[in-house]
Design an enzyme around this catalytic site. Structure first.
Site, PDB file in Angstrom:
ATOM      1  N   LYS A  21       0.839  -1.213   0.000  1.00  0.00           N
ATOM      2  CA  LYS A  21       0.000   0.000   0.000  1.00  0.00           C
ATOM      3  C   LYS A  21       0.871   1.260   0.000  1.00  0.00           C
ATOM      4  O   LYS A  21       0.640   2.181  -0.785  1.00  0.00           O
ATOM      5  CB  LYS A  21      -0.917  -0.040   1.227  1.00  0.00           C
ATOM      6  CG  LYS A  21      -1.887   1.119   1.331  1.00  0.00           C
ATOM      7  CD  LYS A  21      -3.106   0.748   2.156  1.00  0.00           C
ATOM      8  CE  LYS A  21      -2.877   0.860   3.643  1.00  0.00           C
ATOM      9  NZ  LYS A  21      -2.746   2.253   4.121  1.00  0.00           N
ATOM     10  N   SER A  22       1.868   1.293   0.872  1.00  0.00           N
ATOM     11  CA  SER A  22       2.712   2.497   0.954  1.00  0.00           C
ATOM     12  C   SER A  22       3.399   2.764  -0.382  1.00  0.00           C
ATOM     13  O   SER A  22       3.472   3.902  -0.846  1.00  0.00           O
ATOM     14  CB  SER A  22       3.789   2.306   2.024  1.00  0.00           C
ATOM     15  OG  SER A  22       3.203   2.240   3.290  1.00  0.00           O
ATOM     16  N   ASP A 318       1.962  -0.939  11.973  1.00  0.00           N
ATOM     17  CA  ASP A 318       0.616  -1.311  11.501  1.00  0.00           C
ATOM     18  C   ASP A 318       0.217  -2.719  11.922  1.00  0.00           C
ATOM     19  O   ASP A 318      -0.898  -3.158  11.653  1.00  0.00           O
ATOM     20  CB  ASP A 318       0.555  -1.211   9.970  1.00  0.00           C
ATOM     21  CG  ASP A 318       0.541   0.238   9.511  1.00  0.00           C
ATOM     22  OD1 ASP A 318       0.194   1.118  10.316  1.00  0.00           O
ATOM     23  OD2 ASP A 318       0.898   0.483   8.344  1.00  0.00           O
ATOM     24  N   ARG A 390      -7.580  -3.099   9.622  1.00  0.00           N
ATOM     25  CA  ARG A 390      -6.618  -3.996  10.277  1.00  0.00           C
ATOM     26  C   ARG A 390      -7.208  -4.630  11.541  1.00  0.00           C
ATOM     27  O   ARG A 390      -6.855  -5.753  11.899  1.00  0.00           O
ATOM     28  CB  ARG A 390      -5.308  -3.263  10.570  1.00  0.00           C
ATOM     29  CG  ARG A 390      -4.641  -2.743   9.293  1.00  0.00           C
ATOM     30  CD  ARG A 390      -3.163  -2.538   9.428  1.00  0.00           C
ATOM     31  NE  ARG A 390      -2.666  -1.690   8.350  1.00  0.00           N
ATOM     32  CZ  ARG A 390      -2.405  -2.103   7.111  1.00  0.00           C
ATOM     33  NH1 ARG A 390      -2.594  -3.365   6.772  1.00  0.00           N
ATOM     34  NH2 ARG A 390      -1.956  -1.249   6.206  1.00  0.00           N
TER      35      ARG A 390
HETATM   36  C1  S3P Z   1       2.430   4.876   6.250  1.00  0.00           C
HETATM   37  C2  S3P Z   1       3.010   5.246   7.423  1.00  0.00           C
HETATM   38  C3  S3P Z   1       2.498   4.852   8.750  1.00  0.00           C
HETATM   39  C4  S3P Z   1       1.525   3.694   8.646  1.00  0.00           C
HETATM   40  C5  S3P Z   1       0.542   3.886   7.525  1.00  0.00           C
HETATM   41  C6  S3P Z   1       1.256   4.001   6.198  1.00  0.00           C
HETATM   42  C7  S3P Z   1       3.011   5.348   4.980  1.00  0.00           C
HETATM   43  O1  S3P Z   1       1.806   5.956   9.319  1.00  0.00           O
HETATM   44  O2  S3P Z   1       0.848   3.532   9.860  1.00  0.00           O
HETATM   45  O3  S3P Z   1      -0.353   2.793   7.467  1.00  0.00           O
HETATM   46  O4  S3P Z   1       2.677   4.811   3.912  1.00  0.00           O
HETATM   47  O5  S3P Z   1       3.817   6.286   5.049  1.00  0.00           O
HETATM   48  P1  S3P Z   1       2.568   7.068  10.207  1.00  0.00           P
HETATM   49  O6  S3P Z   1       3.446   7.830   9.325  1.00  0.00           O
HETATM   50  O7  S3P Z   1       1.448   7.906  10.766  1.00  0.00           O
HETATM   51  O8  S3P Z   1       3.292   6.297  11.266  1.00  0.00           O
END
Ligand code: S3P
Length: 437
Positions: A21-22, A318, A390
């Site tokens: 996803k990221s 996550d 989740r």
């Molecule tokens: C993400 C960063 C994380 C994660 C989120 C996806 C990203 O959040 O919890 O699901 O893609 O950069 P935070 O930056 O708030 O920790």
């Protein structure tokens, strides 16, 4: 949608989970800002990433789906975005909102970012304040000194680079500021408190941006152009995590997950489960498009409770909903502190998980920054995910160790990150059915 899960035998089989996803968010944004056409293979067509695709389309970028997981992005260049004709809806996706804000802050037009009820309750001052320091003009909804969306962003084409020590370890904040830094005058210098996921840094380098990275200090020199790329996205370890933990905690399970991203800053789930006694083997690690990927083999065993080391928290940020489930069926007590950031995710994940676990008969204690879980057996029962993907998937895995059936309410949002979760779970031997209210 509600889910009914019947007890089932140990997990068996071999699957591939959908794209990360990221990386999906970031590749579509950077491809849009590049010169020329980029192809993205293995794109996650979950609702969150589709919100980012739609946002880029509203900003004048042409994006073709060559097949459901392959995108052709016609880059418009760093200065080719157009003013959107309507406000941009990020849905449930914090990543879309925080990353897009970084770009929109530097455009020669005004835009509005909004989201669903959950997203509108998530903190935005963490990006708005540093962006304002760079000269951005952003108006949010202020409540008791905090800033929430919708965000009205009056673009400023002469942002100044920031020298910033980030108060929280957040890849979204870091990425937002790096994206704004692409347009800023001077060198953007960011210091991180913890090593959050570094996908943006890796991708920026492959798109030709000069970055200097020393431990947790990043310096970005704003480029004149980004070079279009052909990108292969690995399977999402955060989706794989449900099956990794599910198989690890049930003796007799044996599964293999193919081509999963194993970026060192994302594999906290593996380190934590191994400390709990899990039998996990990483096969054939290799680099694809600058990201490590591997096949992961898991054999089930009885896990034991642990004190989760604080240095593992950021790389498992996550995965705590499923770690809570693993802790609930482990022998002994699991103590997790330093996870206050979980309170600012799609739900307050400490509270929502604790509530559901208590319904299933788990004994636990909640702290402002963590939880203590006494491992035992789980009862049957009905729990609510509160629209958190989740949380819903974590409770689905609880059915592997529960004494009877589990019903999970409010599961539509599983589609934000893992649209074929139920199908793959059933393929591994689970028994998941959707049911009416
Ligand atoms: C993400 C960063 C994380 C994660 C989120 C996806 C990203 O959040 O919890 O699901 O893609 O950069 P935070 O930056 O708030 O920790």
């Amino acid at each position: 949608m509600n889910l009914l899960l019947n007890p089932n035998p140990p997990l068996q089989g071999e699957i591939s989970v959908p794209g990360d996803k990221s990386l999906s968010h970031r590749t579509v944004i950077l491809s849009a800002l590049a010169e020329g056409n980029s192809t993205i293979h293995g794109f996650l067509t979950g609702k969150d990433c589709l919100a980012t695709v739609e946002a880029m389309c509203h900003l004048g970028v042409k994006i073709d789906f060559l097949d459901p997981e392959t995108l052709l992005v016609h880059g418009v260049g760093l200065h080719g975005l157009q003013a959107p004709k309507q406000s941009i809806d990020c849905g449930n996706s914090g990543t879309s909102m925080r990353l897009l804000a970084g770009i929109l802050a530097a455009q020669p037009f005004t835009s509005v970012l909004k989201g669903d009820d959950s997203l509108q309750q998530r903190p935005m001052e963490r990006i708005v304040l540093p962006l304002q320091q760079m000269g951005a003009k952003i108006v949010g909804r202020e409540v008791s000194g905090r800033i929430f969306s919708p965000l009205e962003i009056h673009g400023n084409t002469s942002l100044s680079a920031i020298d910033y020590e980030m108060p929280i370890a957040s890849a979204q904040v870091k990425s937002c500021l790096l994206l704004a830094g692409l347009y800023a005058k001077g060198q953007t210098s960011l210091k991180e408190k913890g090593a959050s996921r570094d996908h943006t840094e890796r991708l920026l380098q492959s798109f030709g941006v000069a970055l200097s990275i020393a431990q947790n200090h990043i310096i970005l020199t704003s480029p004149t152009t980004l070079k279009a790329q052909e990108i292969y996205i690995p399977g999402d370890i955060s989706s794989a995590a449900f099956f990794i933990a599910g198989a690890a905690m049930v003796p007799g399970s044996h599964i293999i997950l193919r081509q999963v991203g194993v970026n060192p800053r994302r594999i906290g789930i593996i380190s934590i489960l191994k400390l709990m006694g899990a039998d996990i083997t990483i096969h054939g690690p290799r680099l694809i498009c600058g990201e490590p990927i591997a096949d992961i083999e898991i054999k089930g065993t009885k896990l034991r409770g642990i004190d989760v080391p604080s240095e593992m928290v950021v790389s498992a940020i996550d995965e705590f909903p499923i770690i809570f489930i693993a802790a609930s069926c482990a022998s002994g007590t699991t103590h997790i502190r330093g996870i206050e950031e979980l309170r600012y995710k799609e739900t307050d994940r400490i509270e929502v998980m604790a509530k559901g676990l208590k319904i299933l008969g788990v004994s636990l204690e909640v702290f402002p920054d963590g939880i203590l879980i006494n491992g035992s057996s789980l009862n049957e029962g009905t729990v609510v995910s509160h629209g958190d993907h989740r949380v819903a998937m974590a409770f689905a895995m609880a059915s592997l160790v529960a004494k009877g059936s589990i019903i999970i309410r409010d599961c539509d949002n599983i589609a934000t990150s893992f649209p074929n979760f139920c199908e793959l779970a059933n393929q591994l031997g689970m028994s998941i059915h959707s049911i009416e209210d």
